[in-house]
Write a protein that holds these residues in place. Sequence first.
Motif, PDB file in Angstrom:
ATOM      1  N   GLU A 147       0.709   4.927   0.114  1.00 36.31           N
ATOM      2  CA  GLU A 147       1.250   6.501   0.362  1.00 36.31           C
ATOM      3  C   GLU A 147       2.917   6.562  -0.162  1.00 36.31           C
ATOM      4  O   GLU A 147       3.157   7.283  -0.920  1.00 36.31           O
ATOM      5  CB  GLU A 147       1.368   6.944   1.738  1.00 36.31           C
ATOM      6  N   LYS A 151       4.091   8.520  -3.530  1.00 40.56           N
ATOM      7  CA  LYS A 151       5.211   9.527  -3.554  1.00 40.56           C
ATOM      8  C   LYS A 151       6.243   9.279  -4.455  1.00 40.56           C
ATOM      9  O   LYS A 151       6.819  10.237  -5.103  1.00 40.56           O
ATOM     10  CB  LYS A 151       5.649   9.574  -2.107  1.00 40.56           C
ATOM     11  N   SER A 182      -7.242   5.921   2.352  1.00 41.07           N
ATOM     12  CA  SER A 182      -6.114   6.519   1.577  1.00 41.07           C
ATOM     13  C   SER A 182      -6.988   7.238   0.271  1.00 41.07           C
ATOM     14  O   SER A 182      -6.326   7.900  -0.533  1.00 41.07           O
ATOM     15  CB  SER A 182      -5.465   5.611   0.790  1.00 41.07           C
TER      16      SER A 182
END
Length: 259
Positions: A147, A151, A182
């Motif tokens: 993650e 990002k 995910s």
Amino acid sequence: MSRFQILNVLYIAALAFIAITERYSTGIEYKVLFLLFLSYVFILFLGVVFTQLNLYVEHELAGNARYNEIALSFDDGPNAEFTPQVLDKLSQYNVKAGFFLIGQKVDKYPELVKRIDNEGHLIGNHSYYHHIKFDFMRSREVMQEIEHTNKSINKIIGKTPHFFRPPFGITQPRIARAIHQSKMIPVAWSLRTYDTKKSKFRVIKKLRRKLNGGDIILLHDNHPEIIEILEFLIPYAENNGFKFVRIDELINQKPYEIS
Ligand SMILES: [Zn+2]
């Protein structure tokens, strides 16, 4: 059902069979049990080391071998010195490739990330730290790495990668779970060149011998010999009837999350 689950079912069935036959024999055959246990551990180990076995998670390994399309992929960048040279070379031959980036380096070299995207190449996720202990991390930690990197990439190019390639090409059940949760697509390769470990001569020899239609070729844009390898590979492949496409085209999957 993953191959790991099928394996577990098979071993449970084998144990049940031994337990049932045991009732009619004189004693437990401990040697058989021990051999069964050893073979189980050995298969688990093979599944961790050889991503291609797809034991814990179904990776994208290659496109259709019947076609002549192949895809280049570069891991471990962006690299301040060699990524621009690789991009120049790809632009010279008008070839589009895939770059599996390390989040920490993405944050360090945002301009390079922007350039990779602007020039029509694909960007994938290759963890945040590429930590040596990645293979021992918990699912939650792996998810955080994924993650965090997504990002960082999104902040620069406005798109969230869908493709994830685990560091070191190793997958164990916890990494598999993190990839699944995910909602990333695990992308491995079918042709590993070991370009960071072997001389360019040996890499070129292997490419000559092993290149096949549908191949996803694993290279790295973090060492000086990559330029000469590309100078050989691109014309060689094209002269032999292969066509370079991006990985997403080769495996027919969407490269970015649409949010
Ligand atoms: Zn790597």
